[in-house]
Design an enzyme around this catalytic site. Structure first.
Site, PDB file in Angstrom:
ATOM      1  N   GLU A  68     -53.063-119.179 -53.518  1.00  0.00           N
ATOM      2  CA  GLU A  68     -52.258-119.949 -54.454  1.00  0.00           C
ATOM      3  C   GLU A  68     -52.279-119.258 -55.825  1.00  0.00           C
ATOM      4  O   GLU A  68     -53.349-118.976 -56.366  1.00  0.00           O
ATOM      5  CB  GLU A  68     -52.860-121.355 -54.553  1.00  0.00           C
ATOM      6  CG  GLU A  68     -52.236-122.246 -55.568  1.00  0.00           C
ATOM      7  CD  GLU A  68     -53.191-123.372 -55.965  1.00  0.00           C
ATOM      8  OE1 GLU A  68     -54.415-123.261 -55.728  1.00  0.00           O
ATOM      9  OE2 GLU A  68     -52.699-124.345 -56.535  1.00  0.00           O
ATOM     10  N   ASP A  95     -57.671-123.521 -54.785  1.00  0.00           N
ATOM     11  CA  ASP A  95     -58.720-124.109 -55.609  1.00  0.00           C
ATOM     12  C   ASP A  95     -59.323-125.354 -54.962  1.00  0.00           C
ATOM     13  O   ASP A  95     -58.678-126.024 -54.167  1.00  0.00           O
ATOM     14  CB  ASP A  95     -58.151-124.510 -56.984  1.00  0.00           C
ATOM     15  CG  ASP A  95     -57.818-123.283 -57.810  1.00  0.00           C
ATOM     16  OD1 ASP A  95     -58.362-122.209 -57.496  1.00  0.00           O
ATOM     17  OD2 ASP A  95     -57.002-123.411 -58.746  1.00  0.00           O
ATOM     18  N   ASP A 119     -59.617-128.186 -56.034  1.00  0.00           N
ATOM     19  CA  ASP A 119     -59.223-129.369 -56.808  1.00  0.00           C
ATOM     20  C   ASP A 119     -58.002-130.033 -56.159  1.00  0.00           C
ATOM     21  O   ASP A 119     -57.576-129.650 -55.064  1.00  0.00           O
ATOM     22  CB  ASP A 119     -58.936-128.986 -58.271  1.00  0.00           C
ATOM     23  CG  ASP A 119     -57.786-127.987 -58.364  1.00  0.00           C
ATOM     24  OD1 ASP A 119     -57.137-127.710 -57.327  1.00  0.00           O
ATOM     25  OD2 ASP A 119     -57.524-127.479 -59.470  1.00  0.00           O
ATOM     26  N   ASP A 122     -54.788-129.987 -56.886  1.00  0.00           N
ATOM     27  CA  ASP A 122     -53.639-129.112 -56.647  1.00  0.00           C
ATOM     28  C   ASP A 122     -53.883-128.207 -55.443  1.00  0.00           C
ATOM     29  O   ASP A 122     -52.978-127.955 -54.649  1.00  0.00           O
ATOM     30  CB  ASP A 122     -53.346-128.262 -57.892  1.00  0.00           C
ATOM     31  CG  ASP A 122     -52.812-129.114 -59.032  1.00  0.00           C
ATOM     32  OD1 ASP A 122     -52.265-130.203 -58.746  1.00  0.00           O
ATOM     33  OD2 ASP A 122     -52.960-128.698 -60.207  1.00  0.00           O
TER      34      ASP A 122
END
Ligand code: 0RA
Length: 648
Positions: free
Chosen positions: A436, A509, A511, A513
């Site tokens: 990403e 990541d 997280d 997102d």
């Protein structure tokens, strides 16, 4: 004392011989548990409960039992009670001990009973209560025969004491209690949701049986559900729509059933406004995950009937034809057959083989579905129009696909510009990291081992395939680079032999997102390249969460516990504290760190994505990525505690 008890005592002479035989039989189960229950993991453990519940359901199907209670007690002890006739306690004609003792100690004793014709045979199913007994640290049962309470207890399948009367009663039924053997099972902790799902399915498949399921392990968090569906598989279809937040295109669930010789078939179906098909088939209450003759017969006839309907009412032009995929778009259906003798085929015994089922189900669907459509013209029209829309989308997708193919032929099947390829060509050794963001992509490209690691950075907003029509997926500028890089094609074109990298690693990541992009990609793989998942090619990279650092010493922690351990190790007598840095994203690592922590096969941690239950995964993806908000909110609230790590 009752006569029966005396008779039981009279078998003392034979006790020695039969007990030795019994032990030999049950010992075989303890030596090779996998052969009897499939595995000694969580799956096998839960299978023990299904075995015992199935016996009670058989009693209900025979017409003698209306309610079954299933309790998870403290210490993961299972109790199953039914209000049936009670297992017979008299002397078994050949085994010369109580028939109830035979049920719990002789392999496949279940199959010898009956003649009622409802006993399930085949596969790993219906292996019987004796297998549960053999694999339990202890098991005890109580039989209530309207007069006396009979009781017997076993330890790892053997008993010192014959069945005995321990009291009087005016009720009838059977209660079994057991504790799975921790010497056999890797885990002995039951998952409430797994048991709930299976028990609910059984309650749908056997309309009118009431199953009360309770989890009493934690007195501060007692859970209980009454599973009772008078509408049977009709309600099963409604339930699948409700849990997924799917909108039916008409109110009625279409339902029909038929009997021929010793075969029974029931079908419930309803269309919704999504693009997915969800057909669940069962044979003798066992989910046939790979379909078989009953499911194929249903699909064939469905296609035939919808086409005939179109022709008959002048809705379909001469020579025009709807395909199976067209008539099944947005279809949810349950096909349930019950037979005297099921033959299960395939590696996992997940496919029904009985050939006689095919003409029976075909005839049933041809007649009953056509009748329904003729009697319900507005529903028929809605289904027909939906199929025609699917046909149009399929043709548009075909054009888009051919365009993509021609384009890639023109560009000499060129690989995506952003792909940083590796030099090795043999997919047995190669990996592709789908990363990403451009900056993390850059670090990955610099840090990788260029011989066998390729990097494909993704950027911008990834397409949610759950909400997109088929023709938008072919040639989509966010998905296309992934498809071209992997080389396999998608959907009906998919060909795993063309896969260019043996490991497909999603690196995002840790997280929200990152979770979003992971879910979008997994949804795409699940719907359009599913064999990559079932074949075990898809992995999730696990970047570290913390860097703990003091002087020259650096450690990377992948969990909060690990962080605390490393802090303690690196901090000296609590005087000089180690420095802790929390990684917010892959972008915070330089290429060397990224290689060391996340990409180097010697150090990295990766999770392989496995498909445990395709139906459950379908539900999860529909809820997470579909367009209804309420079910998603519900799901997230319920699963927030597992949020770090969602398995499919
Ligand atoms: C009567 C006869 C038979 C079995 C049962 C009752 C019976 C078995 C179980 C297992 C769990 N609960 C039960 N309740 C009743 C033998 C089969 C036959 O001969 O029909």
């Amino acid at each position: 004392m009752s006569e029966e008890l005396n008779v039981n005592f009279n078998v003392e002479d034979d006790y020695g011989a039969s007990q030795i035989q019994v032990l030999e039989g049950l010992e075989a189960v303890r030596v090779r548990p996998g052969m009897y229950i499939g595995s000694t993991g969580a799956r096998g453990l839960h299978h023990l409960v299904y075995e015992i519940v199935d016996n009670a359901i058989d009693e209900a199907l025979a017409g003698y039992c209306s309610e079954i209670r299933v309790d998870i007690l403290k210490d993961n002890i299972i109790e199953v009670s039914d209000n049936g006739r009670g297992i017979p306690t008299g002397i078994h004609p050949t085994e010369k001990i109580s028939a109830a003792t035979v049920v719990y100690t002789v392999l496949h004793a279940g199959g010898k009973f009956g003649g009622g014709g409802y006993k399930v045979a085949g596969g790993l199913h219906g292996v019987g209560a004796s297998v549960v007994n053999a694999l339990s640290e202890w098991l005890e049962f109580w039989v209530y025969d309207g007069k006396n309470v009979h009781h017997q207890k076993f330890n790892r399948g053997s008993y010192d004491k014959q069945i005995e009367i321990i009291g009087e009663t005016d009720k009838t039924g059977t209660t079994v209690r057991f504790k799975a053997d921790s010497e056999i099972f890797e885990t002995t902790v039951y998952d409430y949701d797994i048991l709930l799902q299976r028990l609910r399915e059984q309650a749908f498949l056997n309309a009118g049986i009431k199953i009360v399921f309770s989890d009493l392990r934690d007195e501060n968090d007692i859970k209980s559900e009454t599973l009772y569906y008078e509408g049977g598989i009709r309600q099963f279809v409604e339930h699948m729509h409700n849990t997924r937040g799917l909108e039916p295109i008409s109110d009625t669930v279409i339902y029909f059933s038929g009997i021929q010789d010793d075969m029974v078939c029931e079908i419930a179906m309803q269309y919704n406004d999504s693009y997915n098909e969800l057909i669940l088939s069962f044979a003798n209450n066992i989910h046939t995950t790979d379909g078989g003759t009953h499911e194929n017969a249903y699909k064939n006839s469905l296609t035939k009937v919808i086409n005939e309907y179109g022709k008959k009412f002048g809705l379909l032009k001469e020579g025009d034809k709807l395909l199976g995929d067209d008539v099944r778009e947005g279809l949810t259906a349950v096909v349930s057959v019950k037979l005297t003798n099921c033959e299960f085929e395939g590696q996992t015994k997940g496919r029904l083989g009985n050939p006689e089922v095919r003409p029976f189900v075909e005839k049933l669907v041809n007649e009953k579905l056509m009748n329904f459509l003729e009697e319900n013209p507005s529903i028929a029209r809605a289904i027909f129009d939906k199929s025609v829309n699917a046909q149009k989308a399929r043709e548009a997708a075909k054009r888009a696909r051919e365009l993509t193919r021609r384009k890639s032929a023109l560009e000499s099947a060129s690989l995506p510009g952003k792909l940083v390829d590796c030099s090795e060509r043999d997919p047995e050794f190669t990996e592709i990291y789908i990363v990403e963001g451009d900056s993390a992509g850059g670090s990955a490209a610099n840090g990788r081992d260029r011989r066998y690691q390729a990097i494909l950075p993704l950027w911008g907003k990834m397409l949610n395939v759950e909400k997109a029509k088929l023709d938008r997926i072919y040639g989509n500028d966010k998905l296309q680079p992934v498809v071209t890089a992997l080389g396999t094609g998608i959907g009906e074109d998919f060909d795993i032999s063309k896969l260019r990298y043996g490991k497909v690693i999603i690196m995002a990541d840790a997280d929200v997102d990152g979770a979003h992009i992971r879910t979008l990609l997994l949804t795409f793989f699940f719907r359009f390249m599913r064999p990559l998942i079932t074949n075990g090619n898809i992995y999730l990279a696990q970047p570290p969460l913390y860097k703990i650092h003091r002087g020259k010493n650096i450690r990377y922690a992948y969990s909060d516990e690990e962080r605390d351990t490393f802090i303690a190790e690196l901090s000296e007598n609590g005087k000089y504290k180690a420095d802790v840095q929390r990684y917010k994203g892959l972008g915070e690592m330089d290429s060397e760190q990224l290689w060391e922590t996340t990409m180097d096969p010697k150090n990295r941690i990766m999770k392989r994505v496995e498909l445990l239950d395709a139906v459950k995964a379908d539900e999860t993806f529909t809820i997470l990525m579909g367009d209804k908000v309420a079910p998603r909110k519900n799901f997230i609230e319920k699963n927030a505690k597992y949020a770090v790590n969602i398995d499919i």
